[in-house]
Enzyme design. Structure first.
Site, PDB file in Angstrom:
ATOM      1  N   LYS A 190       0.883  -1.176   0.000  1.00 48.41           N
ATOM      2  CA  LYS A 190       0.000   0.000   0.000  1.00 48.41           C
ATOM      3  C   LYS A 190       0.913   1.215   0.000  1.00 48.41           C
ATOM      4  O   LYS A 190       1.477   1.585   1.021  1.00 48.41           O
ATOM      5  CB  LYS A 190      -0.887  -0.008   1.244  1.00 48.41           C
ATOM      6  CG  LYS A 190      -2.226   0.701   1.095  1.00 48.41           C
ATOM      7  CD  LYS A 190      -2.153   2.187   0.797  1.00 48.41           C
ATOM      8  CE  LYS A 190      -1.983   3.061   2.007  1.00 48.41           C
ATOM      9  NZ  LYS A 190      -1.805   4.494   1.623  1.00 48.41           N
ATOM     10  N   GLY A 248       1.758   4.085  13.156  1.00 40.80           N
ATOM     11  CA  GLY A 248       2.471   2.869  13.558  1.00 40.80           C
ATOM     12  C   GLY A 248       1.773   2.189  14.728  1.00 40.80           C
ATOM     13  O   GLY A 248       1.600   0.965  14.764  1.00 40.80           O
ATOM     14  N   GLU A 266       8.576   1.203  11.783  1.00 42.09           N
ATOM     15  CA  GLU A 266       9.744   2.098  11.704  1.00 42.09           C
ATOM     16  C   GLU A 266       9.188   3.503  11.586  1.00 42.09           C
ATOM     17  O   GLU A 266       8.597   3.870  10.581  1.00 42.09           O
ATOM     18  CB  GLU A 266      10.624   1.748  10.517  1.00 42.09           C
ATOM     19  CG  GLU A 266      11.449   0.503  10.781  1.00 42.09           C
ATOM     20  CD  GLU A 266      11.362  -0.476   9.651  1.00 42.09           C
ATOM     21  OE1 GLU A 266      11.683  -0.095   8.533  1.00 42.09           O
ATOM     22  OE2 GLU A 266      10.942  -1.621   9.885  1.00 42.09           O
ATOM     23  N   CYS A 300      12.966  11.130   8.163  1.00 41.04           N
ATOM     24  CA  CYS A 300      12.805  10.650   9.534  1.00 41.04           C
ATOM     25  C   CYS A 300      14.090  10.873  10.319  1.00 41.04           C
ATOM     26  O   CYS A 300      14.067  11.078  11.524  1.00 41.04           O
ATOM     27  CB  CYS A 300      12.418   9.184   9.530  1.00 41.04           C
ATOM     28  SG  CYS A 300      13.479   8.190   8.499  1.00 41.04           S
ATOM     29  N   GLU A 399       8.441  16.107  15.879  1.00 47.11           N
ATOM     30  CA  GLU A 399       8.970  15.984  14.524  1.00 47.11           C
ATOM     31  C   GLU A 399       8.233  16.957  13.601  1.00 47.11           C
ATOM     32  O   GLU A 399       7.017  16.918  13.493  1.00 47.11           O
ATOM     33  CB  GLU A 399       8.770  14.546  14.030  1.00 47.11           C
ATOM     34  CG  GLU A 399       9.416  14.303  12.679  1.00 47.11           C
ATOM     35  CD  GLU A 399       9.222  12.875  12.189  1.00 47.11           C
ATOM     36  OE1 GLU A 399       8.104  12.345  12.314  1.00 47.11           O
ATOM     37  OE2 GLU A 399      10.193  12.303  11.676  1.00 47.11           O
TER      38      GLU A 399
HETATM   39  P1  NAP Z   1       1.909   8.397   7.792  1.00 50.77           P
HETATM   40  O1  NAP Z   1       0.875   9.430   7.750  1.00 50.77           O
HETATM   41  O2  NAP Z   1       2.058   7.618   9.041  1.00 50.77           O
HETATM   42  O3  NAP Z   1       1.606   7.409   6.570  1.00 50.77           O
HETATM   43  C1  NAP Z   1       2.385   6.287   6.299  1.00 50.77           C
HETATM   44  C2  NAP Z   1       1.537   5.270   5.562  1.00 50.77           C
HETATM   45  O4  NAP Z   1       0.462   4.846   6.404  1.00 50.77           O
HETATM   46  C3  NAP Z   1       0.894   5.832   4.303  1.00 50.77           C
HETATM   47  O5  NAP Z   1       0.859   4.823   3.314  1.00 50.77           O
HETATM   48  C4  NAP Z   1      -0.492   6.182   4.792  1.00 50.77           C
HETATM   49  O6  NAP Z   1      -1.445   6.244   3.771  1.00 50.77           O
HETATM   50  C5  NAP Z   1      -0.773   5.061   5.752  1.00 50.77           C
HETATM   51  N1  NAP Z   1      -1.816   5.400   6.732  1.00 50.77           N
HETATM   52  C6  NAP Z   1      -2.214   6.641   7.138  1.00 50.77           C
HETATM   53  N2  NAP Z   1      -3.202   6.547   8.037  1.00 50.77           N
HETATM   54  C7  NAP Z   1      -3.466   5.223   8.215  1.00 50.77           C
HETATM   55  C8  NAP Z   1      -4.372   4.479   9.027  1.00 50.77           C
HETATM   56  N3  NAP Z   1      -5.250   5.091   9.836  1.00 50.77           N
HETATM   57  N4  NAP Z   1      -4.341   3.132   8.959  1.00 50.77           N
HETATM   58  C9  NAP Z   1      -3.480   2.496   8.141  1.00 50.77           C
HETATM   59  N5  NAP Z   1      -2.595   3.145   7.347  1.00 50.77           N
HETATM   60  C10 NAP Z   1      -2.572   4.486   7.383  1.00 50.77           C
HETATM   61  O7  NAP Z   1       3.340   8.971   7.453  1.00 50.77           O
HETATM   62  P2  NAP Z   1       3.738   9.912   6.228  1.00 50.77           P
HETATM   63  O8  NAP Z   1       3.085  11.227   6.455  1.00 50.77           O
HETATM   64  O9  NAP Z   1       3.481   9.238   4.949  1.00 50.77           O
HETATM   65  O10 NAP Z   1       5.327   9.970   6.412  1.00 50.77           O
HETATM   66  C11 NAP Z   1       5.911  10.754   7.396  1.00 50.77           C
HETATM   67  C12 NAP Z   1       6.284   9.945   8.624  1.00 50.77           C
HETATM   68  O11 NAP Z   1       7.047   8.786   8.274  1.00 50.77           O
HETATM   69  C13 NAP Z   1       7.163  10.709   9.568  1.00 50.77           C
HETATM   70  O12 NAP Z   1       6.780  10.537  10.899  1.00 50.77           O
HETATM   71  C14 NAP Z   1       8.535  10.113   9.329  1.00 50.77           C
HETATM   72  O13 NAP Z   1       9.445  10.276  10.347  1.00 50.77           O
HETATM   73  C15 NAP Z   1       8.222   8.702   9.087  1.00 50.77           C
HETATM   74  N6  NAP Z   1       9.323   8.026   8.374  1.00 50.77           N
HETATM   75  C16 NAP Z   1      10.076   7.101   9.056  1.00 50.77           C
HETATM   76  C17 NAP Z   1      11.133   6.444   8.437  1.00 50.77           C
HETATM   77  C18 NAP Z   1      11.950   5.394   9.152  1.00 50.77           C
HETATM   78  O14 NAP Z   1      12.586   4.586   8.502  1.00 50.77           O
HETATM   79  N7  NAP Z   1      11.961   5.341  10.470  1.00 50.77           N
HETATM   80  C19 NAP Z   1      11.426   6.739   7.099  1.00 50.77           C
HETATM   81  C20 NAP Z   1      10.644   7.682   6.429  1.00 50.77           C
HETATM   82  C21 NAP Z   1       9.582   8.307   7.089  1.00 50.77           C
HETATM   83  P3  NAP Z   1      -1.862   7.657   3.113  1.00 50.77           P
HETATM   84  O15 NAP Z   1      -0.742   8.121   2.303  1.00 50.77           O
HETATM   85  O16 NAP Z   1      -3.023   7.307   2.288  1.00 50.77           O
HETATM   86  O17 NAP Z   1      -2.182   8.582   4.243  1.00 50.77           O
END
Ligand code: NAP
Ligand code: MG
Length: 496
Positions: A190, A248, A266, A300, A399
């Site tokens: 996804k 997460g 992660e 991140c 963050e």
């Molecule tokens: P996000 O909002 O948590 O979304 C990540 C994924 O989860 C997307 O595919 C999103 O879909 C999906 N998602 C959102 N809401 C959901 C729900 N209620 N149930 C199931 N899935 C859901 O994160 P983001 O805004 O894309 O990315 C930013 C975050 O990622 C930051 O916190 C960053 O630090 C973290 N990050 C961590 C790493 C690491 O390796 N530790 C690397 C890169 C990024 P949609 O796109 O449709 O909302």
């Protein structure tokens, strides 16, 4: 290869043919949820609508993945053969790297040169690396009494759901897919809503490289619909997730409420870059500011907190401000651009809000502003910001996921450590010093999954990547990532 040249990238983007349907069981399908309506942050232009998966569509994808797994068309072929097809997949990505880089740049705004040079290079390397590793991991034969034989083998877990973010869309995808596929699983991916086109193209290339139907399904859709349906599905064995701490933790909840599937989170970070008094201040501050602003700060690991001795605080703020003023956003399709667009208007408003609240709370604004930046008409741009703050400021705790650097003064090493460890996160940290003793003792006391010493963001595929505390506990990269997608099996044989 991996070097972007020319000035025709906008024309090439206009000519891209983008996939807009889901990829399930080896064919393109319509979705039954409300389609996605992507917008290019480069200029605010609407991109073609994309089919989105409902819970019923997700169920179909999971069934396809399970059927492929049970049929053994991937799970039970020789590891060497799986490895060769992953290497062929890497080659396909390599051969289409410019198109994929441009697609990423179009959909999420990073400079096309960076997408090609950094992201696509990493993606090719990742699939090759796990392709090569596929037949080089050994099982165990414990020492037993003469009348018995024990085998400890690793079996593929089954159906893996990968849910990924948009900031390094194909890198994060590769970090999940490559080890999961190398050990024989079937996967349902996804992608993030903002970066679906590149994921769909990847599915097509995988199919061309010889991955059988059902082994890799890509189901675009809204997180709270398609992502949630994967999290709650009773026949998904493992979820590998990169994204925000909030989502997460939701996945841990989905797992608890469904089949108790394994979840590897992660999550985000609030990296402290700790400069010791003996360090080369100029070099450390420049590297930290670059590490904070890279990818428009949407990292991140972004080194978003710079910790300096109080006596060097003013000078550090000055150097960081100078880096910010010379790192302004520009057209992502210009090959000389190093800072592109923010992924969306919503993300931009969130970043500006952090800066506004910090300024209202007496932070010192050393560079940048609370206002958007103008680079390409209609696009979403934000110039880097440097703030002088205390450790308690909101911007130094949470963050931002944007180009905002917090500079913080510390009094002594214990104070610095308390500040560095004093957030909910624990993904990465950096240390700047040539004092061997200080480097080793401090790196042990930093609560972070990764510590960089006298460098930032360095590493290769051999090392695990992931965090502690609120940053989650999953690890990508290295041979360890393969363990996440396998189960240990014990076979005990009595010999007569
Ligand atoms: P996000 O909002 O948590 O979304 C990540 C994924 O989860 C997307 O595919 C999103 O879909 C999906 N998602 C959102 N809401 C959901 C729900 N209620 N149930 C199931 N899935 C859901 O994160 P983001 O805004 O894309 O990315 C930013 C975050 O990622 C930051 O916190 C960053 O630090 C973290 N990050 C961590 C790493 C690491 O390796 N530790 C690397 C890169 C990024 P949609 O796109 O449709 O909302
Ligand atoms: Mg999100």
């Amino acid at each position: 290869m991996f070097t972007a040249t020319g000035d025709d990238w906008a024309d090439r983007a206009a000519a891209l043919s983008l996939h807009t349907r889901m990829f399930i069981d080896g064919s393109w399908e319509d979705g039954t949820a409300e389609p996605l309506a992507p917008i290019s942050p480069r200029d605010g232009r609407a991109l073609p609508p994309i089919a989105a998966a409902s819970a019923a569509d997700i169920d179909r994808a999971v069934r396809s993945a399970r059927a492929a797994f049970d049929a053994g068309v991937w799970s039970r072929i020789a590891p060497r053969e799986r490895g060769q097809r992953l290497i062929a997949f890497a080659q396909k990505i390599h051969d289409n790297a410019e198109e994929l880089a441009l697609t990423i740049s179009l959909e999420m705004g990073k400079p096309v040169r960076e997408a090609l040079q950094t992201e696509l290079r990493a993606v090719v390397n990742c699939f090759r690396w796990y392709g090569e590793a596929a037949d080089k991991v050994l099982d165990e034969l414990p020492v037993t009494a003469p009348n018995s034989l024990a085998l400890v083998t690793r079996e593929p877990a089954g159906v893996v759901a990968a849910v990924v973010p948009w900031n390094f869309p194909l890198t994060m995808t590769a970090w999940k897919l490559a080890p999961a596929l190398a050990v024989g699983n079937s996967v349902v991916l996804k992608p993030a809503e903002h970066t679906t086109f590149s994921a769909l193209r990847l599915a097509e290339l995988a199919h061309e490289a010889g991955l059988p139907a059902g082994v890799l399904n890509v189901t675009p859709g809204a997180g709270h619909v398609a992502g949630r349906a994967l999290g709650e599905h009773p026949d998904v064995d493992v979820v590998t997730f990169t994204g925000s701490p909030e989502v997460g933790r939701r996945f841990l909840g989905y797992a608890a409420a469904s089949n108790g599937k394994r979840v590897w989170p992660e999550l985000g970070g609030k990296t402290a870059s700790l400069v010791l008094p003996d360090a080369d201040l100029e070099r450390a501050v420049r590297a930290t500011a670059d590490g904070c602003f890279y990818n428009q700060g949407q990292m991140c690991t972004a080194s978003s907190r710079l910790l300096v001795p109080r006596a060097q605080y003013d000078r550090a703020l000055e150097i960081a401000a100078e880096v910010a003023r010379t790192s302004l956003p520009a057209d992502p399709f210009d090959v000389s651009t190093s800072m592109g667009a923010i992924v969306s208007e919503k993300q931009l408003a969130g970043i500006a809000g952090f800066v506004e609240r910090a300024v209202a709370d007496d932070a010192e604004l050393a560079a940048g502003s609370t206002e958007r930046f103008s680079a390409v008409d209609g696009g979403s741009y934000f110039a880097p910001v440097v703030l002088g703050v205390t450790p308690a400021h909101e911007v130094a705790q949470r963050e931002v996921f944007g180009p905002v650097l917090s500079v913080i003064a510390y009094d002594d090493v214990d104070d610095a450590l308390a500040i560095a460890n004093g957030t909910e996160y624990g993904l990465a940290a950096a240390l700047w010093s040539t004092d061997l003793n200080a480097v080793h003792t401090l790196s042990r006391r930093l609560r972070a999954g990764v510590v960089w010493v006298n460098c930032f963001e360095e590493g290769d595929m051999t090392i695990p990547f992931g965090g502690v505390k609120g940053s989650g506990f999953g690890r990508d990269k290295s041979l360890h990532a393969m363990e996440k997608f396998t189960d240990l099996k014990t076979t005990w044989i009595e010999l007569s």
